[in-house]
Enzyme design. Structure first.
Site, PDB file in Angstrom:
ATOM      1  N   ARG A  46      14.327  17.201  85.054  1.00  8.80           N
ATOM      2  CA  ARG A  46      13.316  16.610  84.181  1.00  8.80           C
ATOM      3  C   ARG A  46      13.950  15.489  83.360  1.00  8.80           C
ATOM      4  NH1 ARG A  46       9.094  18.627  80.756  1.00  8.80           N
ATOM      5  NH2 ARG A  46       9.617  20.788  81.116  1.00  8.80           N
TER       6      ARG A  46
ATOM      7  N   GLU B 203      26.662  10.727  82.776  1.00  9.51           N
ATOM      8  CA  GLU B 203      27.865  10.480  83.569  1.00  9.51           C
ATOM      9  C   GLU B 203      27.515  10.123  85.008  1.00  9.51           C
ATOM     10  OE1 GLU B 203      31.190  11.229  82.295  1.00  9.51           O
ATOM     11  OE2 GLU B 203      30.700  12.334  80.478  1.00  9.51           O
TER      12      GLU B 203
END
Lengths: 334, 748, 159
Positions: B638, B715
């Site tokens: 999500r 990341e």
């Protein structure tokens, strides 16, 4: 930063007097973008500073004159870069300024001060432990045999290979600029070609101005080659970086594309602003095309001496000259 | 308070959608009102500046501070000649708090050039700077080695040096045998040089004592580590250390632990009885904190003639310091990006004389993906396959390493959607086949990325107020990634109130304990805690588990029914942690230490995925690479906050452009340290370097993973950008970049 | 010992009179003496643009400007951009609307630069904006948003 005394004279005459009175070692401060920067690094340690930034005698830009263009030494890089006549008639001069630094710095730095911008050599700026003959005469040169990717290919020696970092002076030297200089012994005229010196045995000596002299005006003889000119600059990023290689080129073309007048100088690759007469000779009378442009570039770098990591900039420099000639040639035909 | 095991209530909780909301704190940032660490200016402030070693290694034989001490305004010069009463804080990855185990100023040893040797404190900044420039040191120098191949380095095998199960070499099947038997083979070495995080905010802040309590204002990703570490260093109770860091001017891993300037700064403040500010000069930051180490990757891929992968061998050497080993996990993603049945990894550390290298955005995954995804592009060429098609045909069903399913895996969807948005179908296969009229070569490249979903213990406290506002006090840090926006949206969405009715406090150890915010676990971990706290809050408010809440009315009603509450607010707290993490993980978080291990998911493994498509242009005269267009499609579960998530991906693409094309920390083996230690010579992208960046998300919530459905993004967004660019460079030029950065000299 | 220099200037319209050590940069004076901490120090050497302010209406990097040089001049900082009632300047609002920031540290400098970029007439095309905003580094990589914000505030559409 070391302490220093600061004075801000109101006139050029007062400034010359203040400089003399303060004595050797005193520095003139204009935009500050080199001097104040190096003072923060303890590379420059003047005991006294004379501020000439706002001297009225150093102001003014005149690019309309019939015989020469004149730039007050105190004119800002940004203002000269934006001058509409200069952009139209001498794009190389305007571009050399517009492609330098950032708009903020161009709003501070003066066109006179920029001529004497000092090298960006990391070993020079880095201070101890790096030996540097420019910073500490006799200590050696860390760049020779070191990280010399950005160091000079032309005009270096065994004592120093620091690159002259400026762009403006490279463009000016292509146009045979002269300087008006004032000091306690009066006023003199100095060709820009006579301002900077190669490092030789004394890399700490970078120019021929006396410590108490002030550049007041830059003058450029009018030439039709101005319109067919460009300042081409190759960098590690698209903007806000010093040149890996640059070229200031101006040409006029005759019938069939034959080169009539030709001016070539290179930047970012030499210990001082570097005019390239051999490249100009190579082109004189020749038809300007890819081959002749490449030959001119090769002639410009014929005397290049590479170090450990910078040999690629010989080929890059040759291509930069050739590319600049292509752009200038297109402009000359307009 | 609920102290929920693992990730709290395990039922999926599809929060009602909240419209796109602007970044929380944006107004403060555009007006200059946002206060960063060094913006704090208490009365009586003194200023500190460090002096750093110029020797590459050795001992200080003399330290002359007389001239410096004579500068008017100088108050104090701290050095090893003084007894500072500071204990080492320990290495963050070895039960400590600091980016390295070495605490400078405690003895005469010099481990690397740039190590601090003194701290000058003065009444004014100019006096401190002046005096610092007058401190003179003499050294007894020793030989040192700063490059991977230099004489005097020492190479150690990770699984022997760090014998922990999750750091063991990944071995699945007989990769060497399968490789030898493969009809198509790629065998290449890839290298990424040292790089520095260079967040725009300089390292530094203000230390002041309020009685016997130390208050620190400094930008950090780990206020808890500063608190716990300073307490250990100064021998005081952690409750007597407060760290306040509401805004962090970028972290990227540089600020993920305690840095060694703080304890001496605290000592100076205590001795002077004055607050002291220290802002490190930019040049110092290249040695004062960690950096991305050099890593060298030998990758061998074996495949059948169609390009179906049969074996992969990934061997990595990573630069280390003499003292500490940064646990490397390069092969964690290279063993899982594709369905490779036989894999062998090997990770080694090469000890050199530098400060301890550390975490820099996608610390292992960015270099690992550059190696693997470049090799895969080479394989696609060898197999004559389209690089997207090759990746799709090698997609993994289950995790090749453990055999467990992925909690969710939409890499194929990322590749397909990206290809569509990019117009990949138009790509001619041959290198050098796209050329503009001026001779500019154009190339298109693709690469994928993955990053593990990690979850850490977090404490969240919600205060529902009588005025209908809700205050969320959460352990965590806002470095610009958008954590406060995601938290505000979660609270607002759950309660059906406006985002502007929610206030979020992060970065303040006076309020809650703080987890280290890194590894892209911050948002998902804090959302879990907030999710649990919301359920608790609803219970305390006596409202249903779902649906809009009239907060003001509910608080008033709760006040009437529970008179011991003063009616001003109803408070709920929750503490969550990752699945499989032992209870000590919570204690460690409270102490400011990193979790010992985990999370360990019982039935699956969890990763985020991404696909990047890059277009490059290489001009013929000066063949410098320009990235004209990038499309990135991420599978991060999500999307907790669309506005800030898109910014994270765009920013990561800019990072990838820098990593691929310009960023390189230069090392001169004669002097040690890093030479290009400023923002002119350490070349990060500028605005003019960045073309069009299009970002899309798969958007499928991962309710197998956790009830919020959120995976991880900050990341993974960087993983694969650099190889997508490198592969595009190959497609443009026919030259295969095998080391980064790819600069003009590589293509001349 | 450096002798101090009496320096008078205005900051955001307010008159200021200070005895300055000539070594003090305008940035340090704004931050450490005047409490105007919106201008940020990112490099202290004119290499990042985080300290950008306007002097006499032009953008400069305040870290490389000895504060004594602003004697008699007017300085505008990020604190002087929003209206007195706190209403955001349209460019500030555009930064919010286009999410032209992440950590926010470079943002005051970006806004000051963006205001100048538009006033200079250097926001006429996207490439002009990119070039003339390149003196402000953003490590978060918010450049596309910064471009969009400056473009929007200049009253232009994409292209």
């Amino acid at each position: 930063m070391r302490p220093y005394t600061y004075t801000a004279p109101a006139t050029l005459e007062e400034a010359v007097r203040a400089l003399s009175e303060a004595g050797p070692g005193t520095k003139v401060l204009a935009g500050g973008t080199t001097l104040f920067d190096l003072m923060k690094l303890d590379i420059e340690t003047p005991p006294a500073v004379v501020d000439i930034r706002a001297l009225p005698e150093l102001a003014g830009i005149d690019t309309a004159g019939p015989r020469e263009l004149t730039f007050g030494a105190g004119a800002l890089m940004a203002d000269v870069a934006a001058d509409p006549l200069l952009r139209r008639d001498y794009p190389a001069l305007a571009e050399s300024l517009a492609k330098a630094a950032s708009q903020q710095l161009r709003n501070m730095a003066t066109v006179g001060g920029n001529l004497l911008q000092r090298t960006r050599c990391t070993y020079f700026r880095g201070g101890p432990p790096f030996p540097c003959n420019k910073r500490l005469p006799g200590s050696g040169c860390a760049a020779i045999g070191g990280l010399d990717r950005g160091h000079a290919l032309l005009g270096g020696g065994d004592a120093c290979v620091a690159t002259y970092p400026g762009d403006w002076a490279v463009a000016l030297i292509a146009f045979d600029a002269v300087l008006d200089v004032t000091g306690p012994r009066g006023t003199r005229t100095l060709p820009l070609a006579g301002l900077h010196v190669e490092p030789g045995e004394r890399p700490d000596r970078e120019h021929t101005l006396a410590w108490d002299e002030i550049v007041t005006r830059i003058r450029v003889p009018v030439t039709a080659a101005g319109r067919g000119s460009t300042y081409h600059k190759v960098r590690d990023r698209e903007s806000y970086a010093f040149a890996l290689a640059s070229a200031a080129v101006a040409v006029t073309l005759g019938e069939g594309g034959a080169v009539e007048e030709c001016r070539v100088a290179v930047g970012g690759v030499a210990t001082r602003p570097w005019r390239c007469p051999s490249a100009e000779e190579e082109l004189a009378g020749a038809v300007l095309d890819r081959r002749s442009a490449r030959r001119a570039g090769a002639a410009a770098f014929a005397g290049a001496r590479a170090g450990t990591h910078n040999a690629f900039r010989i080929e890059l420099g040759i291509r930069t000259v050739a590319e600049a000639l292509r752009i200038a040639g297109e402009r000359a035909l307009r | 308070m609920t102290d929920t095991e693992e990730s709290g209530d395990r039922t999926a909780h599809p929060w009602p959608p909240v419209e796109r909301t602007p970044r929380v704190g944006a107004r403060e940032k555009v007006t200059g009102a946002a206060r960063y660490g060094a913006d704090h200016a208490p009365p009586g402030l003194a200023y500190a500046i460090p002096v750093v070693a110029t020797a590459g290694k050795g001992r200080i034989t003399g330290l002359d501070t007389a001239e410096a001490a004579a500068v008017p305004g100088v108050l104090l010069i701290l050095s090893h000649l003084d007894d500072l009463g500071i204990a080492p804080a320990g290495y963050v990855m070895a039960d400590g708090y600091a980016f390295q185990s070495l605490q400078p100023l405690l003895d005469d040893r010099i481990a690397y050039r740039g190590q601090p040797i003194a701290l000058v404190v003065a009444d004014t900044l100019v006096a401190a700077v002046h005096a610092a420039g007058l401190v003179r040191a003499a050294y007894d120098e020793e030989p040192f080695a700063v490059e991977l191949d230099a004489a005097g380095t020492e190479t150690v095998l990770q699984e022997e040096a760090l014998p922990l199960p999750f750091l063991a070499d990944v071995v699945v099947g007989d990769a060497d045998g399968a490789y030898e038997r493969s009809p198509l083979r790629v065998d290449a070495v890839y290298e990424t040089g040292p790089q520095h995080q260079v967040p725009m905010e300089l390292i530094g802040g203000v230390a002041e004592w309020h009685g016997d309590t130390l208050v620190v204002h400094e930008g950090t990703q780990s206020a808890g580590a500063l608190r716990g570490g300073l307490a250990r260093q100064l021998g005081i109770d952690p409750d007597r250390v407060q760290v306040i860091t509401p805004y962090v001017g970028g972290g990227f891993g540089q600020k993920n632990s305690l840095q060694p300037h703080l304890a001496p700064l605290a000592v100076a403040a205590r001795r002077l009885g004055r607050p002291v500010k220290l802002v490190l000069p930019r040049a110092h930051t290249f040695h004062a904190a960690s950096f991305r180490p050099v890593s060298r990757h030998r990758v061998r891929l074996g495949a059948d003639r169609s390009g179906r992968l049969l074996a992969a061998i990934h061997e990595v050497d990573q630069q280390a310091s003499r003292r500490d080993l940064l646990p490397a996990t390069y092969t964690e993603i290279t063993s899982r990006l594709y369905g490779i049945s036989s894999f062998r990894g090997r990770q080694r550390h090469v000890r050199t004389d530098v400060q301890t290298p550390g975490y820099m955005r996608a610390p292992f995954e960015h270099p690992a993906a550059f190696a693997l995804e470049s090799a895969l592009d080479e394989l696609a060429c060898a197999a004559g396959r389209d690089p997207v098609e090759l990746r799709l045909s090698n997609d993994a069903g289950a995790d090749p390493v453990t055999g467990k399913p992925f909690s969710s895996r939409h890499l194929a969807a990322c590749l397909r959607r990206g290809a569509e948005l990019f117009g990949w179908a138009e790509r001619p296969p041959d290198p050098g086949s796209m050329r503009e009229t001026d001779g500019t070569l154009v190339g298109w490249g693709v690469a994928a990325g993955a990053y593990p979903v990690m979850t850490v213990p977090v404490l969240a406290r919600l205060r529902a107020r009588a005025d209908g506002r809700v205050l969320a006090e959460v352990g965590g840090h806002e470095m610009g990634q958008g954590i406060t926006t995601a938290l505000a949206r979660a609270v607002a969405g759950d309660l059906g109130i406006g985002v502007d009715r929610v206030d979020v406090v992060v970065g303040d150890t006076r309020v809650v304990p703080h987890h280290l915010t890194a590894g892209a676990w911050g948002t998902n971990s804090t959302l879990l805690a907030v999710h649990a706290a919301l359920l608790e809050l609803r219970a305390r408010l006596g409202v249903p588990r779902e649906g809009p809440v009239d907060v003001a009315a509910a608080v008033a009603a709760a006040g009437r029914s529970a008179p011991e509450q003063d009616g001003a607010e109803v408070v709920a707290e929750a503490l969550t942690k990752g699945p499989g993490q032992p209870p000590e993980a919570v204690d460690r978080m409270r102490a400011g230490l990193v979790a010992p291990a985990g999370p360990e998911y019982p039935g699956h493994v969890a990763f985020s995925f991404i696909a990047h498509f890059a277009e490059v242009r290489v001009a013929p005269a000066a063949p410098r690479v320009r990235v004209s267009r990038v499309v990135s499609v991420a599978d991060c579960g999500r999307v907790a906050s669309p506005v800030t998530a898109e910014a994270q991906v765009r920013g990561a693409v800019v990072w990838g452009i820098g990593a691929a094309l310009s960023e390189h920390s230069e090392v001169d083996p004669r002097f040690g340290g890093f030479v290009n230690a400023d923002l002119a010579d350490y070349v990060i992208p500028v605005n003019a370097d960045v073309g069009r960046i299009e970002v899309a998300f798969v958007g499928e919530p991962d309710f197998t993973l956790n009830p919020t459905g959120v995976k991880t993004l900050g990341e993974v967004a960087l993983v694969g950008v650099a190889p997508a660019i490198a592969n595009a460079v190959f497609h443009a030029t026919g030259r295969r970049p095998r080391s980064l950065p790819i600069r003009v000299e590589d293509l001349l | 010992m450096t002798s101090e220099v009496v320096t008078e200037f205005t900051v955001n319209g307010q008159a200021v009179r200070l005895d300055l050590d000539p070594r003090e940069s305008l940035l340090d004076v704004l931050r450490e003496r005047l409490g105007l901490t919106g201008s940020k120090k990112g490099c202290d050497h004119g290499q990042c643009g985080a300290c950008t302010v306007h002097v006499d209406g032009r953008r400069v990097v305040s870290c490389l400007l000895p504060a004594v040089q602003v004697n008699g001049r007017s300085v505008r900082t990020i604190e002087g951009v929003a209206g007195p009632d706190g209403a955001l300047h349209p460019l500030q609002q555009a930064f919010v609307d286009h999410d032209a920031l992440q950590c926010g540290y470079c943002t005051p400098g970006q806004v000051m630069s963006g205001l100048a970029c538009i006033a200079e007439g250097n926001a006429g095309a996207d490439d002009d904006i990119r070039e003339h905003m390149s003196g402000n580094l953003c490590r978060c990589g918010a450049y596309p948003g910064i471009l969009a914000a400056v473009r929007a505030a200049a009253g232009r559409r994409e292209g």
